[in-house]
Design an enzyme around this catalytic site. Structure first.
Site, PDB file in Angstrom:
ATOM      1  N   LYS A 155      49.498  55.173  60.067  1.00  0.00           N
ATOM      2  CA  LYS A 155      49.049  55.010  61.444  1.00  0.00           C
ATOM      3  C   LYS A 155      47.573  54.638  61.432  1.00  0.00           C
ATOM      4  O   LYS A 155      46.758  55.326  60.817  1.00  0.00           O
ATOM      5  CB  LYS A 155      49.239  56.298  62.255  1.00  0.00           C
ATOM      6  CG  LYS A 155      48.777  56.169  63.707  1.00  0.00           C
ATOM      7  CD  LYS A 155      48.954  57.466  64.478  1.00  0.00           C
ATOM      8  CE  LYS A 155      47.866  58.475  64.205  1.00  0.00           C
ATOM      9  NZ  LYS A 155      46.551  58.092  64.815  1.00  0.00           N
ATOM     10  N   ASP A 174      47.875  52.591  66.715  1.00  0.00           N
ATOM     11  CA  ASP A 174      47.767  53.635  67.736  1.00  0.00           C
ATOM     12  C   ASP A 174      46.496  53.441  68.565  1.00  0.00           C
ATOM     13  O   ASP A 174      45.488  54.104  68.357  1.00  0.00           O
ATOM     14  CB  ASP A 174      47.755  54.993  67.026  1.00  0.00           C
ATOM     15  CG  ASP A 174      47.633  56.166  67.973  1.00  0.00           C
ATOM     16  OD1 ASP A 174      48.042  56.033  69.143  1.00  0.00           O
ATOM     17  OD2 ASP A 174      47.131  57.219  67.542  1.00  0.00           O
ATOM     18  N   LEU A 175      46.558  52.519  69.539  1.00  0.00           N
ATOM     19  CA  LEU A 175      45.403  52.226  70.379  1.00  0.00           C
ATOM     20  C   LEU A 175      45.540  52.774  71.800  1.00  0.00           C
ATOM     21  O   LEU A 175      44.585  52.758  72.568  1.00  0.00           O
ATOM     22  CB  LEU A 175      45.152  50.718  70.426  1.00  0.00           C
ATOM     23  CG  LEU A 175      44.869  50.053  69.079  1.00  0.00           C
ATOM     24  CD1 LEU A 175      44.596  48.566  69.273  1.00  0.00           C
ATOM     25  CD2 LEU A 175      43.718  50.729  68.355  1.00  0.00           C
ATOM     26  N   HIS A 230      45.572  51.464  78.094  1.00  0.00           N
ATOM     27  CA  HIS A 230      45.738  51.963  79.465  1.00  0.00           C
ATOM     28  C   HIS A 230      44.736  51.220  80.335  1.00  0.00           C
ATOM     29  O   HIS A 230      43.545  51.540  80.347  1.00  0.00           O
ATOM     30  CB  HIS A 230      45.491  53.474  79.501  1.00  0.00           C
ATOM     31  CG  HIS A 230      45.761  54.093  80.827  1.00  0.00           C
ATOM     32  ND1 HIS A 230      45.581  55.436  81.076  1.00  0.00           N
ATOM     33  CD2 HIS A 230      46.206  53.570  81.997  1.00  0.00           C
ATOM     34  CE1 HIS A 230      45.892  55.714  82.325  1.00  0.00           C
ATOM     35  NE2 HIS A 230      46.275  54.584  82.908  1.00  0.00           N
ATOM     36  N   ILE A 245      44.616  47.799  83.702  1.00  0.00           N
ATOM     37  CA  ILE A 245      45.416  47.099  84.697  1.00  0.00           C
ATOM     38  C   ILE A 245      46.460  46.258  83.973  1.00  0.00           C
ATOM     39  O   ILE A 245      46.260  45.845  82.819  1.00  0.00           O
ATOM     40  CB  ILE A 245      44.532  46.243  85.623  1.00  0.00           C
ATOM     41  CG1 ILE A 245      43.813  45.132  84.842  1.00  0.00           C
ATOM     42  CG2 ILE A 245      43.534  47.110  86.375  1.00  0.00           C
ATOM     43  CD1 ILE A 245      43.085  44.139  85.735  1.00  0.00           C
ATOM     44  N   PRO A 246      47.604  45.999  84.603  1.00  0.00           N
ATOM     45  CA  PRO A 246      48.715  45.344  83.930  1.00  0.00           C
ATOM     46  C   PRO A 246      48.371  44.028  83.236  1.00  0.00           C
ATOM     47  O   PRO A 246      48.806  43.778  82.100  1.00  0.00           O
ATOM     48  CB  PRO A 246      49.738  45.143  85.052  1.00  0.00           C
ATOM     49  CG  PRO A 246      49.470  46.280  85.991  1.00  0.00           C
ATOM     50  CD  PRO A 246      47.986  46.456  85.971  1.00  0.00           C
ATOM     51  N   THR A 247      47.616  43.165  83.899  1.00  0.00           N
ATOM     52  CA  THR A 247      47.305  41.860  83.292  1.00  0.00           C
ATOM     53  C   THR A 247      46.480  42.014  82.030  1.00  0.00           C
ATOM     54  O   THR A 247      46.713  41.320  81.029  1.00  0.00           O
ATOM     55  CB  THR A 247      46.551  40.978  84.306  1.00  0.00           C
ATOM     56  OG1 THR A 247      47.388  40.748  85.434  1.00  0.00           O
ATOM     57  CG2 THR A 247      46.174  39.639  83.681  1.00  0.00           C
ATOM     58  N   THR A 278      49.516  65.752  72.507  1.00  0.00           N
ATOM     59  CA  THR A 278      49.799  67.044  71.886  1.00  0.00           C
ATOM     60  C   THR A 278      48.588  67.976  71.878  1.00  0.00           C
ATOM     61  O   THR A 278      48.704  69.141  71.526  1.00  0.00           O
ATOM     62  CB  THR A 278      50.314  66.856  70.448  1.00  0.00           C
ATOM     63  OG1 THR A 278      49.410  66.022  69.713  1.00  0.00           O
ATOM     64  CG2 THR A 278      51.694  66.231  70.453  1.00  0.00           C
ATOM     65  N   ARG A 286      52.417  69.548  61.183  1.00  0.00           N
ATOM     66  CA  ARG A 286      51.664  70.304  60.187  1.00  0.00           C
ATOM     67  C   ARG A 286      52.626  70.892  59.165  1.00  0.00           C
ATOM     68  O   ARG A 286      53.708  71.366  59.534  1.00  0.00           O
ATOM     69  CB  ARG A 286      50.889  71.457  60.851  1.00  0.00           C
ATOM     70  CG  ARG A 286      49.773  71.001  61.786  1.00  0.00           C
ATOM     71  CD  ARG A 286      48.601  70.425  61.010  1.00  0.00           C
ATOM     72  NE  ARG A 286      47.491  70.099  61.877  1.00  0.00           N
ATOM     73  CZ  ARG A 286      47.318  68.926  62.485  1.00  0.00           C
ATOM     74  NH1 ARG A 286      48.218  67.971  62.328  1.00  0.00           N
ATOM     75  NH2 ARG A 286      46.267  68.696  63.240  1.00  0.00           N
TER      76      ARG A 286
END
Length: 237
Positions: free
Chosen positions: A32, A59-60, A63, A65-67, A120, A182
């Site tokens: 990852k 793993d970025l 989040h 706006i949609p465009t 988590t 873990r």
């Protein structure tokens, strides 16, 4: 080796990453790549890992706006990694556009789009007091999973403790990627909802992500092999 266990490369640069992988004979294991390493090294770190036959979960946690998310996914699709992720909290249109960006950007490669449900590091107290969500953790995770599933995501990032409920709500083919793993002899650090590899497999996880139990241990290769054994033996017990 198994393709179901991703080692979190939580290192600041390629030099430390490469040294860790070579010194501990971990070349070729699934990995990852998170924000710190990717933002410091850029696209070249993915290219270097792929040359060493690593499967990659990028793993970025996009989040926006949609465009904007769609355009970013269009770029990331060219990297041909196995998994990329977004935040389900971005909503239905953002999830749809993320999938559109991946598909249109590289229609010949099947990168899985995974949506983050509840981190988590969060517990119910944080959910209620800080985020003002009234559901308990499992209910919130299932809600975001249904949202992701309906809008074209291939699966979700979730705690092991919500994985079986998500499978029940969204179907067995809907993928569950579970961090917060873990080994039994290592500490939890800042994760609140954790589990062992065996518990994860028995409770609906398709893929698990292990970081500090391997990368910060005195014996990374041995701990990786222990994780593989626990994962593979889980369904035999």
């Amino acid at each position: 080796m198994t393709n179901s266990i991703y080692v979190a490369l939580d290192f600041p640069n390629w030099q430390e990453t490469s040294t860790f992988l070579e010194r501990n004979d971990l070349k070729g294991v699934p990995v990852k790549v998170g924000m710190e390493l990717f933002y410091n090294e850029g696209l070249k770190v993915i290219e270097k890992l792929k040359k060493n036959n690593h499967r990659i979960f990028l793993d970025l946690k996009l989040h926006d706006i949609p465009t904007t998310v769609m355009k970013a996914m269009h770029v990331l699709s060219k990297l041909e990694v196995d998994i990329v992720n977004i935040h389900a909290l971005g909503g239905s249109e953002m999830i749809q556009r993320a999938k559109e960006g991946l598909t249109n950007g590289n229609p010949t490669y099947d990168t899985k789009l995974i949506a983050v449900t509840i981190l988590t590091s969060m517990d119910e107290q944080m959910l209620h007091q800080e985020l003002k969500l009234t559901d308990n953790v499992t209910e919130a995770a299932v809600h975001f999973s249904k949202l992701a599933h309906t809008n074209g995501a291939d699966g979700v990032v979730c705690s092991v403790h919500e994985a079986s409920a998500i499978k029940k709500a969204c179907g067995e083919e809907f993928l569950t990627v579970t961090p917060g793993i873990r080994l039994s002899h290592t500490k939890a650090d800042d994760q609140k909802r954790i589990a062992t590899p065996g518990f994860a497999r028995q409770h609906g996880a398709d893929y698990i992500v292990i970081g500090r139990s391997i990368t910060k241990s005195d014996h990374p290769r041995e701990n990786y092999e222990q994780a593989v054994r626990e994962w593979e033996e889980a369904l035999c017990n």
